[in-house]
Design a protein around this motif. Structure first.
Motif, PDB file in Angstrom:
ATOM      1  N   GLN A 354      38.371  51.381  44.588  1.00 14.05           N
ATOM      2  CA  GLN A 354      37.715  52.663  44.314  1.00 14.05           C
ATOM      3  C   GLN A 354      36.197  52.521  44.369  1.00 14.05           C
ATOM      4  O   GLN A 354      35.500  53.382  44.905  1.00 14.05           O
ATOM      5  CB  GLN A 354      38.127  53.177  42.931  1.00 14.05           C
ATOM      6  CG  GLN A 354      39.512  53.759  42.887  1.00 14.05           C
ATOM      7  CD  GLN A 354      39.882  54.309  41.512  1.00 14.05           C
ATOM      8  OE1 GLN A 354      40.965  54.823  41.336  1.00 14.05           O
ATOM      9  NE2 GLN A 354      39.011  54.205  40.535  1.00 14.05           N
ATOM     10  N   THR A 355      35.679  51.416  43.820  1.00 12.83           N
ATOM     11  CA  THR A 355      34.232  51.189  43.818  1.00 12.83           C
ATOM     12  C   THR A 355      33.702  51.060  45.237  1.00 12.83           C
ATOM     13  O   THR A 355      32.628  51.577  45.568  1.00 12.83           O
ATOM     14  CB  THR A 355      33.887  49.917  43.010  1.00 12.83           C
ATOM     15  OG1 THR A 355      34.415  50.036  41.693  1.00 12.83           O
ATOM     16  CG2 THR A 355      32.387  49.714  42.929  1.00 12.83           C
ATOM     17  N   ILE A 356      34.470  50.367  46.105  1.00 14.00           N
ATOM     18  CA  ILE A 356      34.071  50.231  47.507  1.00 14.00           C
ATOM     19  C   ILE A 356      34.031  51.587  48.195  1.00 14.00           C
ATOM     20  O   ILE A 356      33.094  51.919  48.930  1.00 14.00           O
ATOM     21  CB  ILE A 356      35.023  49.268  48.247  1.00 14.00           C
ATOM     22  CG1 ILE A 356      34.758  47.831  47.806  1.00 14.00           C
ATOM     23  CG2 ILE A 356      34.873  49.390  49.761  1.00 14.00           C
ATOM     24  CD1 ILE A 356      35.726  46.808  48.363  1.00 14.00           C
ATOM     25  N   VAL A 357      35.067  52.417  47.955  1.00 12.64           N
ATOM     26  CA  VAL A 357      35.121  53.753  48.556  1.00 12.64           C
ATOM     27  C   VAL A 357      33.940  54.603  48.080  1.00 12.64           C
ATOM     28  O   VAL A 357      33.268  55.281  48.872  1.00 12.64           O
ATOM     29  CB  VAL A 357      36.460  54.447  48.224  1.00 12.64           C
ATOM     30  CG1 VAL A 357      36.434  55.902  48.668  1.00 12.64           C
ATOM     31  CG2 VAL A 357      37.621  53.708  48.886  1.00 12.64           C
ATOM     32  N   LEU A 358      33.656  54.559  46.775  1.00 14.63           N
ATOM     33  CA  LEU A 358      32.542  55.343  46.219  1.00 14.63           C
ATOM     34  C   LEU A 358      31.201  54.820  46.735  1.00 14.63           C
ATOM     35  O   LEU A 358      30.290  55.612  47.015  1.00 14.63           O
ATOM     36  CB  LEU A 358      32.572  55.295  44.688  1.00 14.63           C
ATOM     37  CG  LEU A 358      33.729  56.039  44.015  1.00 14.63           C
ATOM     38  CD1 LEU A 358      33.719  55.803  42.515  1.00 14.63           C
ATOM     39  CD2 LEU A 358      33.654  57.535  44.307  1.00 14.63           C
ATOM     40  N   ALA A 359      31.073  53.496  46.874  1.00 16.86           N
ATOM     41  CA  ALA A 359      29.835  52.921  47.415  1.00 16.86           C
ATOM     42  C   ALA A 359      29.610  53.394  48.840  1.00 16.86           C
ATOM     43  O   ALA A 359      28.473  53.671  49.249  1.00 16.86           O
ATOM     44  CB  ALA A 359      29.905  51.395  47.362  1.00 16.86           C
ATOM     45  N   LEU A 360      30.681  53.513  49.585  1.00 21.27           N
ATOM     46  CA  LEU A 360      30.578  53.985  50.962  1.00 21.27           C
ATOM     47  C   LEU A 360      30.155  55.453  50.997  1.00 21.27           C
ATOM     48  O   LEU A 360      29.285  55.839  51.775  1.00 21.27           O
ATOM     49  CB  LEU A 360      31.927  53.792  51.668  1.00 21.27           C
ATOM     50  CG  LEU A 360      31.945  54.069  53.169  1.00 21.27           C
ATOM     51  CD1 LEU A 360      32.915  53.117  53.846  1.00 21.27           C
ATOM     52  CD2 LEU A 360      32.353  55.497  53.457  1.00 21.27           C
ATOM     53  N   LEU A 361      30.765  56.268  50.130  1.00 20.70           N
ATOM     54  CA  LEU A 361      30.420  57.694  50.103  1.00 20.70           C
ATOM     55  C   LEU A 361      28.972  57.905  49.675  1.00 20.70           C
ATOM     56  O   LEU A 361      28.306  58.835  50.148  1.00 20.70           O
ATOM     57  CB  LEU A 361      31.367  58.443  49.154  1.00 20.70           C
ATOM     58  CG  LEU A 361      32.835  58.519  49.585  1.00 20.70           C
ATOM     59  CD1 LEU A 361      33.674  59.161  48.503  1.00 20.70           C
ATOM     60  CD2 LEU A 361      32.969  59.285  50.893  1.00 20.70           C
ATOM     61  N   LYS A 362      28.471  57.040  48.767  1.00 19.01           N
ATOM     62  CA  LYS A 362      27.092  57.168  48.294  1.00 19.01           C
ATOM     63  C   LYS A 362      26.118  56.345  49.143  1.00 19.01           C
ATOM     64  O   LYS A 362      24.915  56.332  48.865  1.00 19.01           O
ATOM     65  CB  LYS A 362      27.008  56.703  46.833  1.00 19.01           C
ATOM     66  CG  LYS A 362      27.768  57.587  45.866  1.00 19.01           C
ATOM     67  CD  LYS A 362      27.512  57.196  44.412  1.00 19.01           C
ATOM     68  CE  LYS A 362      28.085  55.854  44.061  1.00 19.01           C
ATOM     69  NZ  LYS A 362      27.920  55.504  42.618  1.00 19.01           N
ATOM     70  N   LEU A 363      26.659  55.627  50.163  1.00 21.02           N
ATOM     71  CA  LEU A 363      25.862  54.735  51.011  1.00 21.02           C
ATOM     72  C   LEU A 363      25.083  53.729  50.158  1.00 21.02           C
ATOM     73  O   LEU A 363      23.911  53.442  50.400  1.00 21.02           O
ATOM     74  CB  LEU A 363      24.901  55.550  51.894  1.00 21.02           C
ATOM     75  CG  LEU A 363      25.548  56.585  52.824  1.00 21.02           C
ATOM     76  CD1 LEU A 363      24.491  57.326  53.620  1.00 21.02           C
ATOM     77  CD2 LEU A 363      26.560  55.930  53.756  1.00 21.02           C
TER      78      LEU A 363
END
Length: 586
Positions: A354-363
């Motif tokens: 989840q953290t990886i996905v959120l990091a990607l969405l927030k760049l």
């Protein structure tokens, strides 16, 4: 779905209110079940000894000279020049003989242990698996149960449904009329593989050289073989697969009216035979046949997908090999089959994803790098600054992404794994297994019903999980603390500035500098030092082996030259070639 009273009614979405599981406790429960299984030595019956007489005799002869043969085979291969590459692994296993080919066949499906390139290369070993003689298969069943075939089955078909490296499957009908399949283990294979693993680890320890050329993917052979030995020991005990199936049915099947799996036949399941109910249907990949039976492909796909997502996110135990052949449809209902590989993932693992996905969405490259480093094991090759640069480049491709549903999670997984591998970060097996499982399952759903968006369902479930775990009170307290800390630091700025200026005027200021960019020259010096040491070792070994040639040290070859001397000369020459070749590249 099929047009029957049971399946024609549109089922409710069974994933919206899942059963709450503690994933760690479930996984401990499964491990405890497996630990209770004690290995029993294989005592062959008189019938099996008679049927396997030639094979037993050949194995006894081979066992006496096995170590010397293995050493010569390892010396003949080019691992000392390029490391243990995928091709070298496959050809070495082929040269080592049938038992090792079987080990390679098992390796080919273990994406959690070996990189994808190795698995793909080892798949070539899975072709042309010779079926087990039906007389031997019958004798194994009779030995394990203590009963004759006619006492156990009303029908037993000698023609196997399929053959694999360790065993093969036969269709049968029990006395009570139930259709079943019985998996029979090849005699001698367990004891042979356990002995050969001991020798293989010794040889791997000698051959455990990793290439300096970073463009060539190599592995730590000894570690990989040690991990594979654990996996193989489980595969050699069919009771483990039976426990996997029982556990899966208890925990992962949340609605048997919609989707299920076979039942274990306990009285016909031992360490060397495994019997379960037969699924009389067709593979989910046969769309035309399913349509002829009146199945709604989209509804079928939705049920299978929701159950698969339930396995991963709610239970933490999932089918790790969900290809088309392992998902059957019988009377309109999907069945999971083949439980040789079960993946496991914890809440912490899901939090990392989840953290990886959120990091990607927030760049947010910083958050992505921190998560990747916390997930895997770093190596001397890992450079955080370079990792951060590559992470920023990767995130730039996702600048236009606005939500989780816009992501292809399997592609994202692959990119994160490639990023980790490039920077010498070893990811735990559960992440690799999950990534390959999701990729295989995506192919199944794309073939069955292309309009169904697997990642929409997966992203909705992830978002639901995030919201369920979101504690607004804790978040407000956290943000409030950050604001207070920031305020306190801001108030101190004038005081710190005046102090710094005073120190500068009085000559008390010191500057700390960190020199970067010296990693490559230092590595070059280390490599040159290593080559010098290896050259000296090769010379000493060559001279010592030549001296041994004048002795009568046993065992000796036909020309009365000691075997150990020949091996020493071969190894020293190989080592010299390795050093010269790599020095020449420099």
């Amino acid at each position: 779905m099929a047009k029957t009273d049971k399946t024609s009614k549109k089922p409710e979405n069974n994933i919206s209110a899942p059963i709450k599981f503690n994933k760690e406790e479930l996984q401990k429960e499964l491990e405890l079940r497996k630990e209770k299984l004690k290995h029993n030595a294989e005592d062959l019956s008189a019938d099996l000894i008679s049927l396997l007489a030639d094979e037993i005799e050949n194995y006894k002869k081979m066992d006496k000279r096995r170590s010397a043969e293995m050493l010569s085979i390892f010396a003949a291969h080019n691992y000392y020049a390029n490391g243990f590459t995928p091709v070298e692994m496959r050809t070495t296993l082929e040269d080592l003989g049938p038992t090792y080919v079987k080990i390679g066949q098992i390796m080919s499906s273990r994406v959690d242990i070996l990189p994808a390139e190795y698995c793909k290369e080892l798949e070539k070993l899975r072709q042309n698996v010779k079926p087990l003689d039906s007389k031997i298969a019958r004798a194994v069943i009779e030995q394990e149960t203590g009963k004759k075939i006619d006492e156990l089955y009303s029908e037993f078909r000698d023609e196997p449904l399929g053959s694999a490296s360790i065993g093969q499957v036969h269709f049968a009908v029990l006395k009570d009329g139930r259709k079943v399949v019985t998996k029979v283990q090849r005699p001698l294979i367990a004891e042979m593989m356990r002995r050969d693993f001991v020798l293989l680890k010794k040889m791997a320890d000698i051959a455990n050289i990793v290439a300096d050329d970073e463009s060539i993917q190599t592995i730590d052979l000894f570690t990989a073989i040690s991990e594979l030995e654990k996996v193989t020991n489980e595969e050699l005990d069919f009771r483990v697969e039976a426990e996997n199936l029982r556990f899966f049915k208890e925990k992962c099947i949340d609605n048997e009216d919609l989707i299920t799996c076979p039942d274990v036949i306990d009285e016909l399941t031992t360490e060397r035979i495994f019997t379960m109910t037969f699924v009389d249907g067709c593979s989910v990949g046969k769309k035309e046949k399913l349509l002829e039976q009146g199945c709604d492909l989209k509804e079928l796909g939705r049920i299978i997908t929701e159950n698969y997502v339930h396995q991963i996110l709610d239970v933490g135990t999932f089918h790790a090999d969900p290809h088309q052949g392992n998902i059957m449809v019988s009377n309109g209902k999907p069945y999971w089959i083949d439980f040789g590989m079960i993946g496991r993932i914890t809440d912490k693992d899901i939090d990392n994803i989840q953290t990886i996905v959120l990091a990607l969405l927030k760049l947010d490259a910083e958050s992505l790098v921190n998560t990747v480093l916390s997930m895997g094991a770093s190596s001397p090759k890992t450079n955080r600054d370079k990792l951060l640069q590559d992470a920023e480049m990767m995130l730039n491709k996702y600048a236009d992404v606005r939500g989780i549903s816009d992501l292809d999670v399997s592609v994202l997984f692959d990119e994160v794994m490639e990023l980790s591998t490039k920077h010498g970060i070893t990811m735990p097996g559960q992440y690799t297994m999950l990534a390959r499982s999701v990729l295989a399952f995506e192919g199944v759903i794309e073939n069955l019903c292309p309009e169904l968006n697997l990642f929409k369902i997966l992203s909705d479930k992830l978002m639901e999980r995030m919201l369920r775990n979101f504690d607004i009170k804790q978040e407000l307290l956290k943000k409030g603390k950050e604001i207070i800390d920031l305020g306190q630091k801001t108030v101190k700025i004038p005081e710190l500035t005046i102090t710094a200026l005073n120190n500068l005027v009085k000559g008390r200021t010191k500057m700390n500098m960190e020199i970067t960019g010296l990693e490559e020259p230092m590595n070059e010096i280390k490599n040159i030092t290593r080559y010098i040491i290896l050259s000296l070792f090769a010379c000493i070994l060559f001279i010592g082996s030549c001296i041994l040639c004048t002795t009568d040290f046993q065992p000796v070859l036909q020309n009365n030259v000691p075997l150990i001397a020949v091996c020493g000369i071969v190894f020293s020459i190989s080592l010299a070639i390795f050093v010269v070749k790599n020095m020449w590249k420099k």
